[in-house]
Design a protein around this motif. Structure first.
Motif, short mmCIF file in Angstrom:
data_model
loop_
_atom_site.label_atom_id
_atom_site.label_comp_id
_atom_site.label_asym_id
_atom_site.label_seq_id
_atom_site.Cartn_x
_atom_site.Cartn_y
_atom_site.Cartn_z
N VAL A 119 0.84 -1.20 0.00
CA VAL A 119 0.00 0.00 0.00
C VAL A 119 0.88 1.25 0.00
CG1 VAL A 119 -1.79 1.26 1.25
CG2 VAL A 119 -1.82 -1.23 1.22
N LEU A 120 1.94 1.21 0.81
CA LEU A 120 2.83 2.38 0.91
C LEU A 120 3.60 2.61 -0.38
CD1 LEU A 120 4.26 1.86 4.49
CD2 LEU A 120 2.61 3.56 3.73
N ALA A 121 3.83 1.54 -1.14
CA ALA A 121 4.60 1.68 -2.38
C ALA A 121 3.69 1.99 -3.57
CB ALA A 121 5.40 0.42 -2.64
N ALA A 122 2.39 2.10 -3.32
CA ALA A 122 1.45 2.45 -4.39
C ALA A 122 1.28 3.97 -4.41
CB ALA A 122 0.12 1.77 -4.14
N PRO A 123 0.87 4.53 -5.57
CA PRO A 123 0.77 5.99 -5.67
C PRO A 123 -0.46 6.54 -4.96
CG PRO A 123 0.10 4.98 -7.73
CD PRO A 123 0.56 3.86 -6.84
N VAL A 124 -0.61 6.20 -3.70
CA VAL A 124 -1.80 6.57 -2.95
C VAL A 124 -1.41 7.62 -1.91
CG1 VAL A 124 -3.50 5.69 -1.33
CG2 VAL A 124 -2.73 4.26 -3.19
N SER A 125 -2.22 8.66 -1.78
CA SER A 125 -1.88 9.67 -0.79
C SER A 125 -2.11 9.09 0.60
CB SER A 125 -2.71 10.93 -0.99
OG SER A 125 -3.99 10.72 -0.48
N ARG A 126 -1.32 9.58 1.55
CA ARG A 126 -1.40 9.03 2.90
C ARG A 126 -2.76 9.30 3.54
NH1 ARG A 126 1.66 6.52 0.71
NH2 ARG A 126 3.86 6.19 1.15
N GLY A 176 23.91 -4.11 0.70
CA GLY A 176 23.24 -2.87 0.32
C GLY A 176 22.19 -3.05 -0.75
N LYS A 177 22.02 -4.27 -1.25
CA LYS A 177 21.07 -4.43 -2.35
C LYS A 177 19.63 -4.20 -1.91
CE LYS A 177 21.19 -9.50 -2.09
NZ LYS A 177 21.45 -9.53 -0.65
N THR A 178 19.30 -4.62 -0.70
CA THR A 178 17.94 -4.38 -0.22
C THR A 178 17.69 -2.90 0.02
OG1 THR A 178 17.83 -6.58 0.70
CG2 THR A 178 16.27 -5.00 1.57
N THR A 179 18.75 -2.18 0.41
CA THR A 179 18.61 -0.73 0.58
C THR A 179 18.30 -0.06 -0.77
OG1 THR A 179 20.15 -0.82 2.43
CG2 THR A 179 19.76 1.32 1.46
N VAL A 180 18.99 -0.48 -1.82
CA VAL A 180 18.70 0.04 -3.16
C VAL A 180 17.24 -0.24 -3.50
CG1 VAL A 180 19.19 -0.17 -5.62
CG2 VAL A 180 21.06 -0.25 -3.96
N PHE A 181 16.81 -1.45 -3.21
CA PHE A 181 15.43 -1.85 -3.51
C PHE A 181 14.43 -0.97 -2.76
CE2 PHE A 181 11.65 -4.33 -2.67
CZ PHE A 181 11.34 -4.81 -3.93
N ARG A 182 14.70 -0.72 -1.47
CA ARG A 182 13.79 0.11 -0.67
C ARG A 182 13.75 1.54 -1.18
NH1 ARG A 182 16.00 -1.82 5.10
NH2 ARG A 182 14.62 -3.59 5.49
N ILE A 186 12.04 4.27 1.52
CA ILE A 186 12.92 5.12 2.31
C ILE A 186 13.52 6.19 1.41
CG2 ILE A 186 13.53 3.46 4.11
CD1 ILE A 186 16.10 2.87 2.67
N VAL A 187 13.91 7.29 2.03
CA VAL A 187 14.52 8.40 1.32
C VAL A 187 16.03 8.28 1.52
CG1 VAL A 187 14.69 10.90 1.22
CG2 VAL A 187 12.50 9.82 1.72
N PRO A 188 16.81 8.26 0.43
CA PRO A 188 18.25 8.09 0.60
C PRO A 188 18.86 9.30 1.29
CG PRO A 188 17.75 8.60 -1.68
CD PRO A 188 16.44 8.40 -0.98
N THR A 189 19.96 9.08 1.99
CA THR A 189 20.61 10.20 2.68
C THR A 189 21.53 10.97 1.73
OG1 THR A 189 22.23 8.63 3.52
CG2 THR A 189 20.46 9.25 4.99
#
Lengths: 276, 334
Positions: A111-118, B57-63, B69-72
């Motif tokens: 759900v979080l990775a879908a383009p849905v607003s929070r 680090g591959k799962t971090t790239v995936f996330r 997540i927002v990269p630093t």
């Protein structure tokens, strides 16, 4: 094998899903999941009934003068709005526990990775939980006449409105508490520490007028007190309450907005840490 | 990356814009550096592998690519859109298959897919047709009405793939997709990925810690401790190692170290010591072995000569084994 692209547009052409469709889908999921778990249905209906009868008749003897108005002379009658609030609280807690489960099972990730607003996520989940809580609270009203609740169309309509508001505020509060959590055990700790006392000190078990000192202050600061008072006045028109009905309704509505805003703010944080 | 995003918005063909591009991507969890200045480009219509041991680090790239997540530091772009600044644009173009199951087991297969479609703004007859199509393609049509909790692990993985494809994404991300699949189901999955690439023009990024899976990728990047170690097709990477890989096993780490030192002098080679094993690369490895065994009688317990594998590429570039401390975690997972 025909290619899939021929029949369906690429996602770059897919428009933003908006808020209503995803929120509706999340709401529907809550409802469907609930009635597919029969034990949940049975437990949530039966346990407050049991509580009401056992606690109510137990206290009735020691509290024989606790009645707060001419139309609710017995303790069973006094305790009835509190029992409704308890049903609503139980269901709200249970449904928001599913948020933690969704997170642990990975469902929330998609759900979080879908383009849905929070806001769609908060709205769908909270309305889903609140619908279940309110529906059960309203079903419990059937036992009202046994508790001496006078039956009138306006009374029922107002009660349903108040139950809906209490359901919404408690579910939204549960959402805000459950969102950052990753274990249902931790959630239980908060439930015992915060939510159960919230109910105990809401005027459900004993009236505000009988309390004194710090206890009275706690009850005055407790937002649920105003919901239970509003419910008491809509069930028993003319029952004596601490505050007038418009005040109770306004405080409850304000708390609905506040808890929803808190949930929205908490769900909107984007972090450098893993979401789940 | 405003300029790139604007370019993407004005060029519908997007021919020059790679499906996935990482620019100096860095990330740390508190004080732990998970990614360090990782830059790479995934080309259109390729299956690109991110190979590395646990913690590479591959799962971090995936996330980061899946906008969770927002990269630093640095940026990650999908079709020219920045995953951190424009997450909803990125989300709408990307299909994601997570490592752990993300299905609602109390719902049926169709209900799960319908819900997913709603999250992408699809509804009604168009969504129903798409669900039918995806289920048909993945061989799930006869299970459409079944509750997910009644499905086997392999079946569930197929439903997850269907979920990731419901909005016809142009980029598909898969995190360790073979986890928990038996060999048959794994083969089916890779055939299906190749079909998506060839017929649907989908660009696919797969993270994996399995060599045999990495071998199936068109190109791959090998990661170690958050850094890019090597990038290229499996064939290119392996051919960069000259000749054969020769391993001499000894009875202790001390013997291995002293054997390596003496071999270096005697045969002018550059052997590496990996625990009790001495490893070197050499043209015509079998001839070298004969000479070495004669020169150091009694010190060598076992010998192997092989063509280079991707693991050899990893060892050559990092100086240590693929499974060092990660192996124990692996055992726990099984």
């Amino acid at each position: 094998m025909a290619t899939m692209t021929a029949a369906s547009p690429r996602s770059s052409q897919v428009q933003s899903p908006g808020i209503l469709l995803p929120a509706y889908s999340l709401w529907l999921r809550e409802i469907v999941r609930f009635y597919r778990q029969k034990a949940r249905v049975a437990g949530v209906i039966a346990s407050p009934l049991l509580f009401w009868i056992v606690l109510g008749s137990g206290f009735a003897h020691s509290f024989s003068s606790a009645g707060s108005g001419p139309t609710s002379g017995s303790y069973m009658g006094y305790f009835f709005p509190g029992a409704v609030a308890m049903i609503v609280l139980f269901t709200a807690i249970f449904s928001m526990m599913s948020l933690i489960q969704d997170r642990n099972e990975g469902f929330l990730l998609s759900v979080l990775a879908a383009p849905v607003s929070r806001s769609a996520i908060v709205l769908g989940k909270v309305l889903g939980g609140a619908t279940l809580a309110a529906a059960q609270g309203v079903i419990f009203l059937v036992f009202g006449p046994l508790a001496g609740v006078p039956v009138s169309a306006s009374g029922v309509a107002l009660s349903v409105l108040v139950i809906a508001m209490i359901s919404f505020e408690l579910t939204a509060m549960g959402f805000a508490i459950a969102w950052p959590m990753d274990s249902t055990q931790a959630f239980h700790a908060i439930v015992n520490l915060l939510l159960i006392p919230l109910w105990l000190l809401s005027g459900s078990l004993f009236p505000l007028s009988g309390a004194s000192g710090w206890l009275r202050l706690c009850m005055m600061l407790n937002p649920l007190t105003y919901g239970v008072e509003a419910l008491r006045s809509s069930l028993y028109p003319g029952a004596s309450t601490q505050f007038p009905l418009p005040v109770n309704l306004a405080v409850t509505a304000g708390f609905c907005l506040l808890t929803f805003a808190a949930s929205w703010a908490i769900a909107n944080r984007r972090t450098h840490r893993p979401a789940a | 990356m405003a300029t790139l995003s604007e370019r993407a918005a004005h060029l519908p063909a997007a021919a020059a814009i790679p499906p996935i591009e990482l620019l100096q991507l860095s990330h740390n969890y508190g004080s732990r550096q998970a990614l360090e200045n990782l830059s790479l480009v995934v080309r259109p219509r390729e299956i690109f592998g991110l190979l590395g041991p646990n913690g590479s680090g591959k799962t971090t790239v995936f996330r980061i690519l899946s906008t969770l997540i927002v990269p630093t530091g640095g940026s990650a772009l999908i079709n020219g859109f920045d995953a951190a600044r424009d997450p909803n644009r990125v989300r709408s173009q990307t299909g994601i298959v997570f490592q752990a199951s993300n299905l609602d087991i109390k719902l049926t297969v169709t209900e799960n897919l319908r819900h997913q479609g709603h999250l992408y703004g699809m509804s009604g007859a168009g969504l129903a047709a798409r669900i039918h199509e995806v289920l048909d393609r993945l061989g799930l049509s006869d299970r459409a009405g079944d509750y997910v909790e009644t499905l086997s692990g392999g079946m569930r993985r197929r439903v997850e793939l269907a979920k990731g494809l419901i909005q016809s994404p142009s980029v598909l991300l898969l995190d360790e997709p073979s986890t928990g699949l038996d060999p048959g189901a794994r083969r089916d999955l890779w055939q299906y990925l190749a079909m998506l690439r060839d017929r649907e023009d989908v660009s696919i990024l797969v993270t994996t810690h399995m060599m045999e899976e990495a071998e199936r990728c068109d190109r791959l990047a090998i990661l170690n401790e958050g850094k890019l170690v090597a990038i290229g097709s499996p064939w290119e990477l392996k051919s960069a190692i000259g000749g054969d890989v020769v391993l001499f096993e000894t009875d202790s780490e001390e013997t291995a170290a002293s054997l390596a030192a003496r071999m270096a002098v005697r045969f002018s080679v550059e052997p590496a010591v990996l625990g009790k094993t001495v490893r070197l690369e050499r043209e015509e490895g079998h001839r070298f072995v004969a000479g070495a065994v004669e020169a150091f009688p009694g010190e060598i317990d076992a010998v192997s000569v092989s063509k280079p594998s991707l693991e050899d590429v990893f060892i050559q570039r990092t100086g240590h084994r693929f499974w060092s401390e990660a192996k124990e975690n692996e055992l726990w997972q099984r």
